[in-house]
Structure formats: structure tokens, C-alpha cells
Design a protein around this motif. Structure first.
Motif, short mmCIF file in Angstrom:
data_model
loop_
_atom_site.label_atom_id
_atom_site.label_comp_id
_atom_site.label_asym_id
_atom_site.label_seq_id
_atom_site.Cartn_x
_atom_site.Cartn_y
_atom_site.Cartn_z
N THR A 193 -8.92 3.28 6.21
CA THR A 193 -8.46 2.04 6.96
C THR A 193 -8.73 2.21 8.34
O THR A 193 -8.61 1.28 9.12
CB THR A 193 -6.96 1.87 6.28
OG1 THR A 193 -6.37 2.93 6.42
CG2 THR A 193 -6.73 1.38 4.82
N GLY B 127 -9.58 -6.55 2.48
CA GLY B 127 -8.57 -5.69 1.73
C GLY B 127 -9.47 -4.98 0.53
O GLY B 127 -9.32 -3.77 0.22
N ASN C 283 -11.48 -2.13 1.78
CA ASN C 283 -10.68 -0.96 1.95
C ASN C 283 -10.41 -0.30 0.56
O ASN C 283 -10.54 0.78 0.44
CB ASN C 283 -9.26 -1.54 2.37
CG ASN C 283 -9.17 -1.39 3.97
OD1 ASN C 283 -10.09 -0.61 4.44
ND2 ASN C 283 -8.40 -2.41 4.61
N TYR D 212 -4.47 -3.06 -1.60
CA TYR D 212 -5.07 -3.48 -0.55
C TYR D 212 -5.76 -4.80 -0.21
O TYR D 212 -5.73 -5.20 0.70
CB TYR D 212 -6.29 -2.28 -0.23
CG TYR D 212 -5.90 -0.99 0.14
CD1 TYR D 212 -5.53 -0.47 1.37
CD2 TYR D 212 -5.70 -0.24 -1.17
CE1 TYR D 212 -5.05 0.63 1.57
CE2 TYR D 212 -5.13 1.17 -0.93
CZ TYR D 212 -4.96 1.55 0.63
OH TYR D 212 -4.39 2.81 0.65
N ASP E 147 -7.03 7.30 2.19
CA ASP E 147 -6.55 5.94 2.52
C ASP E 147 -6.37 5.90 4.11
O ASP E 147 -7.00 4.85 4.81
CB ASP E 147 -5.24 5.68 2.04
CG ASP E 147 -4.29 7.01 1.96
OD1 ASP E 147 -4.48 7.85 2.83
OD2 ASP E 147 -3.23 6.65 1.44
N SER F 105 -5.31 -1.06 8.80
CA SER F 105 -6.23 -2.00 9.16
C SER F 105 -5.50 -3.45 9.46
O SER F 105 -5.96 -4.39 9.81
CB SER F 105 -7.31 -2.14 8.42
OG SER F 105 -7.17 -2.69 7.22
N SER G 250 -2.55 -6.50 0.63
CA SER G 250 -2.46 -6.26 2.24
C SER G 250 -3.16 -7.04 3.10
O SER G 250 -2.75 -7.67 4.02
CB SER G 250 -2.58 -4.64 2.46
OG SER G 250 -2.32 -4.21 3.72
N THR H 101 0.89 -1.02 -0.04
CA THR H 101 0.05 -0.02 0.04
C THR H 101 0.90 1.17 -0.05
O THR H 101 0.51 2.15 -0.53
CB THR H 101 -0.81 -0.07 1.12
OG1 THR H 101 -0.15 -0.07 2.54
CG2 THR H 101 -2.00 -1.01 1.22
N ASP I 111 -2.32 1.34 4.68
CA ASP I 111 -3.26 0.46 5.28
C ASP I 111 -3.17 0.28 6.71
O ASP I 111 -2.18 -0.43 7.45
CB ASP I 111 -3.04 -1.09 4.51
CG ASP I 111 -4.47 -2.02 5.20
OD1 ASP I 111 -5.06 -1.31 5.99
OD2 ASP I 111 -4.53 -3.08 4.50
#
Lengths: 326, 511
Positions: free
Chosen positions: A122, A104, A107, A226, A118, A66, A229, A57, A64
Motif C-alpha cells: 500500500t 483497492g 492493493n 482493501y 501489506d 494508500s 477501504s 483493513t 491500507d
């Protein structure tokens, strides 16, 4: 002078790393023991793996937040699937990865289609998942024999194969999670540096409009970053669940900052000044080594976060001041 | 009081490491004159400006104000001593989220002059009015946010603020590069007024026709050295010659002779871009370079967007070799052999983190990645990039240098080169000479002419002279319509400019 500077930009971080490796070993010979070295690596695997997802990301100029809660979600879900639903280890693994990829995807869609910045998107999912993972188990940790809401006892247990993912040792020495981290690191490295997709990811991070105007499907790549990720974070969570052998409600705490920190420290490695897989892994290992060494030298545990933060700030300052002037 | 002698720079020299950027350059800027400074990209113009406005305190030679030697320690110091600078990028000179009033009085607002940390609306307003008056800006709405203003109005505010310091010398760096023709006229009126007030103006621009019009004298820097001063009368050709030496300006156009019956390479048939507009019809033949000129907002960019798959037309067709094509995305347009070099290089084309090689190979990455694993073939990529770097004459150490190290003109060569690695049906060049020095323009122009083959090329530019430099045929757009065209062999500037500047009402009458 110019030479010295370019050498320090390129190899400064590695030199510091080797120096501390030698220093710790001289001060405390046990530091150099095989067992200790692998325990350092084992200690960094979970957030090292999460950091590889964060790297994707970061490469597309996003971030990210999260990943920590996605990993925690994965811990709880893997436990729930095996202990309560009595699924097989393989089924639990695959389902967790799918859930991670879906997080992901969410997101990615929030950022690309709904156009939420972003960090905010997230951050939102981070909270959402943190809450969601508590609901199936009623907010309690999950382990064999736990009481279910209907009064029964949960009879399922972690399968042996699943536990091997986190607790196995190859040749009775190398922990399996370490191998997973190194293999994943290699894959991410190859994808980012040596494939077309990697080049497009970097191009989007550098100038998304330019990438769009040479025909790249920027939205799709962004979403993919994402998804990767989330996928990687959930795999990290699976390894964590396998290592602990139970679904601990607090298992995700601290993972996010460690992972983002490692990915950012990676900017300084080899003077890259950009997110990169090699730097991310080296950054994660460096932090682990430093904490291990200092602990051996009797540094109290409550110093750890301070040390990590200092390394991060120093690495970023180095990256953006010295290296900028080249 | 010191005599009004203006400002003089004498024997200025400056080195960066081993590179000699400026060597023994001398100019004088007289009160009440517009002094234009020209030079190819990398000739040393910006270095000299940065020395004069105090950005580089370390240099050889001296600067004299009214005969007195001075040395500036910082840009702030230079401003205090009478040098005001309006930099190229207007939006760096204004705070977009503040009102006109606050922007005008920004210096006072931020420095808290008068020793108060409180926001004093009356004081700010008085100061803003005082500054506006000097520039004749009283009509502007003081409560408007700057983000709602036009580019030229923002620029006026930046200039007004520069003038608030009562400068002896006002430096304008590429002031017309991002404003429309009408706004340019407004700027010139202002400059003439300032001139009458006795201000020296140092005007830096690539637009030689503007300089021909407004400058009293032209100073030339060539490869870091003094290249002479031209006194009126002078013309563009003389300026160019002084800048780059005798350059073969008449490149061999090899304009193709198009038989009446040949079918065009690209045809735009009854294309309606916006609801209610008159349909557009245009044919471009194989090997032909068509230039579309027109003011900002004439519909050039909208047409380019449709051709390149960035927007969808309301109705009508685009045909390549007589076959209708549809491009719903940029990727589909590229697959249809339609390429575009977008306007505004920095925002739309260059990836600043990438090397020259990586920037060149961006559109056709697939060629350099062997299947099925998609792993990069480094050697092949470098080879192709080197080939393009040499063909376009990009001045650089090698293809792995960072693109940020190149001058604007050389960066433009790179983003043009990325499309020329493979064959295509139509290449669109949108404002390809924005901030591009004359030699790079010449290089790009020559390359395109020599390698046009059987392709169609469409060039868009607001500047008529840029279009005339390149095109075989000039098409004028105005308010979304194609209003006329001329072949290069029979150009009548008057008519072209008339077409360009007609009002919507006049156009309605004809239609």
C-alpha cells in the motif's frame, strides 16, 4: 481495585472525552454553541470516513496506507470529470467510486496474490496514485476556467447537486458530510459486529489459518477489505472535492495519518483492544474536539500535529498496557 | 563443599487472587535421577515450575539447594544458583537466523563477557566448542544456520546452552511434544548421559509411556496438591490413577459390528497423493473410528489434506456412501460433510481474540445469521454454544469467556465441539491429543464414542497409544503407504511398531 481497573479500561477514554468537553465549554462558552459543535464534526468527516475504511483493513490484520492518496485521486478525478470532461455530477461520483474500488482491488491483489506485505504494497500504491493523479491536469489544480494543454479554457463546472454533497446543510444546521460520516459509521458498525462477514473479517485478523480451515475464503475476504477501504476513501475524496469546489493538488496531504490515527485511537474506546467502527468515529471526533477546543484557547496552529501524535501514543499505551492485563 | 543432596521444594503454596493454584506441595530432586512430574492440565505443574525457575518470586514455602534455603529473585538468579530450564517451545530458545556456533555461545555473545563490545570470533568459537563437547554435539556443523536444523537438533542446542551454566537441576517442559520418535530416542540418550554426570532432571510431560520408560521416580500433582511420589516399578495405569483418581478408562467403545457386505460410509479408492506413490485404499464404515498411526512424514497429514480439500490427489477417488465426491477447497469438503480438527491447535484452530462462543460457531456461521440481511441472532448463537460447552464438559465460567483463559485440554474440546454441532459424513481428528491432559482426552473420547451414530471418524496420531485409546481399527502408514491394519480386538503392539518403523528398503522388498 479490580473493579476500578476494569471500569477505567472500559470507560476511561469516554470519561476523558466528556471531561474535556465540559472543560472546554467552561473555559470558553462559545465552544458549546451548536455552530461550533457542528464545525468540529465537519472538520473530522473526511478523515473519519477514511478511517472507517482503514478499520476494515486493520480488522483483517492489514493496513491500507494508500487511503490518503486514493482520496486525493478522487478529488482530482471528480474535478477533472466535471470541469474538463463536463460530465454530470452523478457520473463523476460513480466513476470516482469505481476508481477507488479498483485501487483497492489492486492493493488486495498485490497483497494476497503477489504476496507483498501489506505495508509495502500500500506504500507503493500510495506513491503510484499520488503521481498518477497529477498527470491528467499537468500537475496543476483544476477549476473552471483553467487553461487546458491545447490552449482552450475548461468550461465545465461543479454541478449544484455535487456541491450539495459537501456543502449542504440539512435543516440549515447539520452539514451533509457529517450525516454521511455517521451513516457510514453505522453501516460499518453493523457489518463488522452483527453480520457473518464481520465475524469472518475478525476471525481472519485473529488467526487466518484457523479461518481458512473452517472454510472461509480468506483471500477473497482480504481483497474485499482493501476494496472497501479504497471505495470508502474515494467517497471521502468526493466529499472533499464537493466541499472545496475545486481540484486542489495538495488536498490529500495529512489525510492518511489522521485517518490511521483515528482508527488506532479507536482501539482504546470502551476497552475494545481491537479495530472497531464505533471507536474509530469516536476517536476521530475526540481529536477534532481537542484541536478545536485548544485552538479556541489560543493554541498556535503548529501545535496541532504534536497534540494528535500525543493523543495517539497515549491511547495506544493505554490500550496495550493497562487493558492487556485483564 | 556442601554435600550433594540435590534440590528440595518444601510446602510450596501459591495463590492467584482467590484461586489457590498450589497448596503445600513438597518434592525432592536427587542428583543423577530423572524425576518426572505429572498432573492434569491446570493441576499446578506449570505454576510449580515457574516457582522453581524463579519466574514467580512470591510464594509460600521454601526451596533448598543442598540443604541450604534459597530464594530466587528472578529467572536469571535461579540460573545463577543452578536451575536451568528448557521451555516447551523450542524455537523460543534459539535464534533461528544465527549459526549453531552463535547460538551455543549466545549468553557470552549477548552479555559481551570479558568486557568487550567487539565480536570476537575466536572466543565465541572456543566457548561454543566447550559447550557442545559436554553434550556430545561435536559432529554438528557449527556454521549452519539454526533455521536449517531439525527440531531435535535445535532442542539439543537449547539443552546444551542450559547445561553450560553447570546446573544442579535441569527442567525440561514437554520436551518431546514437537519432535519425532527418532529424535525422542536421541533426547533420551542425552538424558541418560546427563544422569550419569550427576545432574537432576525434572521431566514434565503428558506422555506417560515415555515417563514409564525413563523416569526413576514420578511426582504427582493433583488439583494443586501433593498427589504422591511413585517409585519404580510403576506403570502407566498406576500413574494415571495417581493423577486423576480412579477414572473409568474403559469407555464403552460400542465398536460397530460390520457385516462383510455393507457398503462403507467413506471409501478411498486407488488414491495417489504424490506422483509415483503406491495407491491408497481404505474403507471406513458408518459408526466406525479408524485410527491411522505412523511417524512424522509417513503421509498421514498429506492424506488428511486431500480429504479436506487442502490438496488435490494425482489420481483416484474418494466416495461417500458410494458416490464419488470432489473437494477442491475446504469449503467444498465441508459441504461434502467432511470436517477436520487440524493438528497444532494454537496455529491452526484457535482464534485467540474470540470468545469460546465465537470459536465454536466459526464453521457454520450461516446458521446464526438470519437472511436476507445477514444479521446475527445472538440468542440462538449463545444457546448453541452453551449446549456444546456443556456436552463436551468445557470447564469455563461461561460461553462468553475468552478462549485464552482455558487450559490446553479445554481449548481442544472447543475446537472439536465446533464441528459437532451438525451432522457430517467424516470427521478427521489430526493429532487431537497434542498437549491435552488425560481428563480432557477422556471427555473428548467419550463424547465422540457416544455420538458417533452413523458417521465415519478418522483419527491421526504419531503416538500409537493415543490411537489405541480411541480407534476401533488401527491402520499403519509408512512412507506414504498403508502397510497394515489390525482390529482393536486383536492388537499386537510388536507388529504395529514393526510396521511403523520399517525402512523404505524393507517396504520395497514387500511391495
Amino acid at each position: 481495585m479490580e473493579n476500578l481497573k476494569s471500569i477505567s479500561i472500559k470507560y476511561g477514554f469516554i470519561i476523558v472525552m466528556i471531561a474535556s468537553f465540559v472543560g472546554f465549554g467552561l473555559a470558553e462558552p462559545a465552544f458549546w454553541g451548536w455552530h461550533n459543535l457542528f464545525s468540529i464534526l465537519l472538520g473530522v468527516t473526511i478523515y473519519g470516513i477514511l478511517a472507517l475504511g482503514v478499520t476494515f483493513t486493520l480488522v483483517t490484520d492489514g493496513l491500507d496506507l494508500s487511503v490518503g492518496s486514493t482520496a486525493a485521486m478522487s478529488v482530482m478525478m471528480a474535478s477533472y470529470f466535471m470541469v474538463v470532461m463536463e460530465m454530470s455530477g452523478m457520473a463523476a461520483l460513480v466513476t470516482c467510486l469505481v476508481i477507488g474500488a479498483l485501487i483497492g482491488l489492486m492493493n488486495g491483489l498485490l497483497i494476497v496474490k503477489v504476496k507483498i506485505p501489506d505495508l509495502l504494497a500500500t506504500l507503493g500504491t500510495m506513491f503510484l496514485i499520488q503521481g498518477l493523479q497529477l498527470i491528467p491536469s499537468g500537475g496543476r489544480s483544476i477549476g473552471t476556467g483553467m487553461m487546458l494543454p491545447n490552449g482552450d479554457e475548461a468550461m465545465g463546472e461543479f454541478t449544484e447537486g455535487f456541491l450539495y454533497l459537501g456543502q449542504g446543510r440539512v435543516f440549515d444546521l447539520i452539514p451533509t458530510p457529517v450525516l454521511f460520516m455517521l451513516a457510514l459509521g453505522l453501516i460499518v458498525y453493523v457489518v463488522l459486529e452483527h453480520t457473518r462477514w464481520g465475524r469472518v473479517f475478525y476471525a481472519i485478523g485473529g488467526n487466518a489459518e484457523a479461518a481458512r480451515l473452517v472454510g472461509a475464503n480468506v483471500d477473497r475476504y482480504r481483497i474485499m477489505a482493501y476494496v472497501l477501504s479504497g471505495l470508502i476513501a474515494s467517497f471521502g475524496g468526493v466529499l472533499l472535492a464537493a466541499r472545496v469546489g475545486r481540484g486542489d493538488v495538495s488536498s490529500g496531504s495529512g489525510l492518511l495519518l489522521d485517518a490511521v490515527g483515528a482508527a488506532l485511537i479507536g482501539f482504546a474506546v470502551l476497552g475494545a483492544r481491537k479495530p472497531n467502527a464505533f471507536g474509530t468515529i469516536v476517536g476521530a471526533i475526540f481529536v477534532g474536539m481537542l484541536l478545536n477546543g485548544l485552538t479556541m484557547l489560543n493554541l498556535p496552529y503548529f501545535w496541532q500535529d504534536f497534540i494528535k501524535g500525543s493523543v495517539l501514543v497515549a491511547a495506544l499505551a493505554f490500550t496495550f498496557s493497562l487493558a492487556k492485563q485483564r | 563443599m556442601a554435600e550433594q543432596q540435590g534440590i528440595e521444594v518444601r510446602n510450596i503454596g501459591k495463590s492467584f487472587g482467590a484461586t489457590r493454584a498450589l497448596d503445600d506441595v513438597s518434592f525432592d530432586f536427587r542428583p543423577g535421577e530423572i524425576f518426572a512430574m505429572v498432573g492434569a492440565n491446570g493441576a499446578g505443574k506449570s505454576t510449580l515450575i515457574k516457582i522453581i525457575c524463579g519466574y514467580y518470586p512470591d510464594y509460600e514455602g521454601e526451596i533448598l539447594i543442598d540443604g541450604e534455603p534459597v530464594r530466587f529473585s528472578s529467572p536469571h538468579d535461579a540460573t545463577a544458583k543452578g536451575i536451568a530450564t528448557v521451555h516447551q517451545i523450542i524455537n523460543q530458545g534459539v535464534v533461528q537466523t544465527m549459526t549453531v556456533r552463535e547460538n551455543l555461545a549466545l549468553a557470552e555473545l549477548l552479555s559481551g563477557e570479558g568486557g568487550s563490545v567487539l565480536y570476537q570470533p575466536k572466543k565465541i568459537d572456543a566457548r561454543a566448542r566447550e559447550i557442545a563437547e559436554k553434550m556430545g554435539l561435536q559432529d554438528i556443523d557449527f556454521d549452519q544456520e539454526v533455521s536449517e536444523l531439525e527440531q531435535s537438533e535445535r532442542q539439543m542446542i537449547a539443552i546444551a546452552r542450559a547445561l553450560a551454566t553447570d546446573p544442579k537441576l535441569l527442567i525440561l517442559d514437554e520436551p518431546t511434544s514437537s519432535i519425532s520418535e527418532r529424535e525422542t530416542e536421541f533426547l533420551f540418550e542425552t538424558l541418560f548421559r546427563l544422569k550419569e554426570m550427576g545432574v537432576s532432571i525434572l521431566y514434565v510431560s503428558h506422555r506417560l509411556h515415555e515417563i514409564e520408560r525413563i523416569a526413576d521416580r514420578v511426582g504427582v500433582i493433583r488439583d494443586g496438591q501433593f498427589g504422591g511420589v511413585l517409585e519404580r516399578p510403576f506403570n502407566v495405569k498406576q500413574i494415571v490413577t495417581a493423577m486423576v483418581g480412579e477414572l473409568d478408562q474403559n469407555i464403552d467403545r460400542k465398536s460397530p459390528v460390520i457385516a462383510a457386505e455393507t457398503s462403507p460410509k467413506l471409501e478411498i479408492r486407488d488414491l495417489v497423493i504424490e506422483e509415483g506413490q503406491k495407491p491408497l485404499n481404505l474403507k471406513i464404515h458408518a459408526g466406525e473410528i479408524v485410527g491411522i498411526t505412523g511417524l512424522i512424514g509417513a503421509g498421514k497429514s498429506e492424506l488428511a489434506s486431500v480429504l479436506f480439500g487442502l490438496a488435490q490427489p494425482v489420481s483416484g477417488e474418494i466416495l461417500v456412501d458410494g458416490v464419488p465426491i470432489h473437494s477442491r477447497t475446504v469449503k467444498e469438503a465441508i459441504d461434502n460433510g467432511i470436517f477436520m480438527v487440524p493438528e497444532d491447535r494454537a496455529n491452526n484452530a484457535v482464534v485467540p481474540e474470540f470468545s469460546i462462543r465465537q470459536n465454536i460457531t466459526m464453521p457454520f456461521l450461516k446458521r446464526f445469521f438470519s437472511n436476507p440481511l445477514g444479521i446475527l441472532k445472538h440468542g440462538f448463537e449463545s444457546e448453541e454454544a452453551t449446549r456444546m460447552v456443556q456436552a463436551m464438559g468445557v470447564k469455563c465460567e461461561n460461553e462468553n469467556s475468552n478462549i485464552g483463559e482455558l487450559s490446553g485440554g479445554n481449548q481442544q474440546k472447543v475446537v472439536v465441539a465446533r464441528w459437532l454441532m451438525t451432522t457430517f459424513n467424516l470427521l478427521i481428528l489430526d493429532e487431537p491429543f497434542q498437549g491435552v491432559d488425560i481428563r480432557s482426552r477422556h471427555d473428548i473420547n467419550t463424547y465422540i464414542h457416544e455420538n458417533r451414530g452413523s458417521r465415519a471418524i478418522l483419527m491421526l496420531a504419531a503416538d500409537l497409544d493415543e490411537v489405541l485409546e480411541v480407534a476401533d481399527r488401527v491402520v499403519v502408514m509408512n512412507h506414504g503407504m498403508i502397510v497394515g491394519e489390525q482390529h482393536i480386538s486383536s492388537i499386537d503392539r510388536e507388529t504395529l511398531l514393526h510396521w511403523t518403523s520399517q525402512s523404505p528398503d524393507e517396504l520395497q522388498l514387500q511391495a
